[in-house]
Design an enzyme around this catalytic site. Structure first.
Site, PDB file in Angstrom:
ATOM      1  N   ARG A 192       0.841  -1.212   0.000  1.00  0.00           N
ATOM      2  CA  ARG A 192       0.000   0.000   0.000  1.00  0.00           C
ATOM      3  C   ARG A 192       0.871   1.256   0.000  1.00  0.00           C
ATOM      4  O   ARG A 192       0.563   2.234  -0.691  1.00  0.00           O
ATOM      5  CB  ARG A 192      -0.917  -0.005   1.219  1.00  0.00           C
ATOM      6  N   ASN A 251     -10.713  -4.495  -1.364  1.00  0.00           N
ATOM      7  CA  ASN A 251     -10.590  -3.479  -2.411  1.00  0.00           C
ATOM      8  C   ASN A 251      -9.623  -3.900  -3.513  1.00  0.00           C
ATOM      9  O   ASN A 251      -8.697  -4.671  -3.254  1.00  0.00           O
ATOM     10  CB  ASN A 251     -10.114  -2.159  -1.791  1.00  0.00           C
ATOM     11  N   CYS A 309     -19.246  -2.380   0.730  1.00  0.00           N
ATOM     12  CA  CYS A 309     -18.432  -1.219   1.091  1.00  0.00           C
ATOM     13  C   CYS A 309     -19.148  -0.490   2.215  1.00  0.00           C
ATOM     14  O   CYS A 309     -20.376  -0.575   2.339  1.00  0.00           O
ATOM     15  CB  CYS A 309     -18.262  -0.303  -0.122  1.00  0.00           C
ATOM     16  N   HIS A 341     -16.666   3.296  -4.766  1.00  0.00           N
ATOM     17  CA  HIS A 341     -15.801   4.458  -4.568  1.00  0.00           C
ATOM     18  C   HIS A 341     -15.996   5.509  -5.661  1.00  0.00           C
ATOM     19  O   HIS A 341     -15.102   6.324  -5.909  1.00  0.00           O
ATOM     20  CB  HIS A 341     -14.323   4.044  -4.462  1.00  0.00           C
ATOM     21  N   TYR A 364     -14.580   9.944  -2.074  1.00  0.00           N
ATOM     22  CA  TYR A 364     -13.613   9.534  -3.098  1.00  0.00           C
ATOM     23  C   TYR A 364     -13.706  10.397  -4.353  1.00  0.00           C
ATOM     24  O   TYR A 364     -12.767  10.428  -5.149  1.00  0.00           O
ATOM     25  CB  TYR A 364     -13.823   8.065  -3.475  1.00  0.00           C
TER      26      TYR A 364
END
Length: 421
Positions: A90, A144, A164, A194, A244
């Site tokens: 990440r 995700n 989500c 998102h 987002y």
């Protein structure tokens, strides 16, 4: 009832366990299996999970294992919450795109594609093993990028629904602002994972009064501040976008911010170390307050509602989930995965009808749907050209020079996770 959490060693898991304990009348779990290859983390999380059940007088059994086949054998539902490559991957997703002037984020843009390429093959392998061991189990995907992962699962014929926590978080926030119970709020929630907009906020159900104009009129400053978007933009749009959408509506501003502060990955990694230390305390028997800062607010409530509905035991009648479009949004392919209100039951999720969508949102949804199709092709079949095509198609990238550079960096940073590289 047996439920299995793949990725059970996640620091998120006590949030989920707390929900199972509190909402046991909605979802009467008899056995909860936490599966994770990281045995050290798993034992810490598993110990706290058992203490949470004991504190709340839940009679269910919690077991831990690193054996997937054993974990899913006989499970009624399998919840996936994976992070292939961990926080280190990440950190890379959030860093190297910034070097090219693009948003560095783990679920969208170039970083989101990297996560999809790492994740889809692993999830499909897990799902195939679930189907061989227990073909009747539902797969609930919280991993995700949920839209792409869910599309991969459905395309492969698995019994899967994506989940989500954005919608349930907004539902709770709006309920608090309006001083009503969350169950009294129904969102007209439309978009992709998102990439969503709340086009109405209804009292009582799908046919209830739309109080979104009142909500924006009386609380627009608070909502805009939470989204980190200007109030005049919300007034112009007349809807509430997901946070987002800031990556799209304020891309350059976000890039400047991200370049001047520590990455979210670094913050989360430090938080996880502290959480694991707390979990090791044998006196701790409830989720710590620090967990709220980790993310995933109301994740447990959403997961319990969805699992209960899929397994025929209850849950709320309408839920926001990720599932096949099948004509719900006529400007998208039937096999696009959309995030909308759906009626959820033992046969799966059936999207509710959606009013015509403003071209301002429909156009962006169509662009990102095309990207998700190309991203899935790259995840399934590999190859530099497929990665390049996906990046070139993404609205946050779009320029060939950026796509060329990002392609090379993506592959270089993820080679150990890409079988074809």
């Amino acid at each position: 009832m047996k439920l299995t959490v793949v990725g059970g060693g996640s620091t998120y898991t006590p949030e989920l366990v707390d929900g199972f304990a509190r909402l046991r009348d909605t979802l009467p779990v008899e056995e909860l299996v936490l599966m994770d290859p990281a045995r050290d983390r798993l034992e810490l999380v598993g110990g706290l999970a058992r203490r949470i059940f004991t504190r709340q007088d839940h009679r269910g059994r919690i077991t831990t294992t690193d054996n997937l086949d054993e974990a899913v054998d006989g499970a009624d539902a399998v919840l996936l919450q994976l992070r292939v490559g961990g926080q280190a991957a990440r950190q890379q997703d959030e860093t190297w795109p910034l070097e090219c002037g693009c948003v560095g984020q783990e679920t969208t843009g170039a970083g989101g594609l990297a996560k999809a390429l790492r994740t889809v093959p692993v999830v499909l392998d897990i799902a195939d093993r679930v189907r061989r061991t227990n073909p009747h189990a539902w797969i609930i995907d919280f991993t995700n990028p949920v839209g792409i992962v869910t599309r991969a699962l459905l395309r492969a014929g698995h019994k899967a629904v994506g989940l989500c926590n954005v919608a349930i978080g907004l539902q709770r926030k709006f309920a608090a602002l309006l001083s009503v119970a969350p169950s009294g709020i129904h969102l007209d929630h439309v978009g992709l994972n998102h990439l969503t907009w709340e086009t109405a906020v209804r009292l009582g159900g799908p046919e209830g009064e739309d109080v979104l104009p009142k909500l924006l009129g009386e609380h627009g400053d608070r909502i805009a501040a939470d989204l980190r978007l200007p109030r005049p933009l919300l007034d112009t749009l007349g809807v509430v976008p997901s946070y987002y959408l800031r990556y799209y509506y304020a891309h350059d501003e976000v890039v400047r911010e991200l370049r001047t502060k520590p990455s979210r990955a670094a913050e989360v990694a430090a938080m996880e170390r502290e959480l694991l230390t707390l979990y090791a305390d044998p006196e701790l028997d409830e989720k710590p307050e620090l967990l709220a800062a980790r993310g995933g607010a109301f994740y447990s409530e959403a997961a319990v509602d969805l699992a209960a509905a899929l397994l025929g035991g209850g849950g709320t009648p309408y839920q926001v989930v990720n599932t096949y479009n099948r004509g719900t949004l006529p400007f998208l392919p039937d096999d696009a995965v959309i995030e909308v209100q759906a009626a959820v039951g033992a046969k799966g999720a059936t999207p509710l009808p959606v009013p015509p969508v403003d071209p301002l949102y429909a156009g962006l949804m169509a662009d990102v749907t095309a990207y998700e199709h190309l991203a899935l092709e790259a995840a399934l079949h590999g190859g530099r050209d497929r990665v390049f095509r996906a990046l070139l198609s993404h609205p946050l990238i779009g320029q060939y020079a950026y796509a060329e550079t990002l392609t090379d960096r993506l592959i270089a940073h993820n080679r150990e996770h890409l079988a074809w590289a």
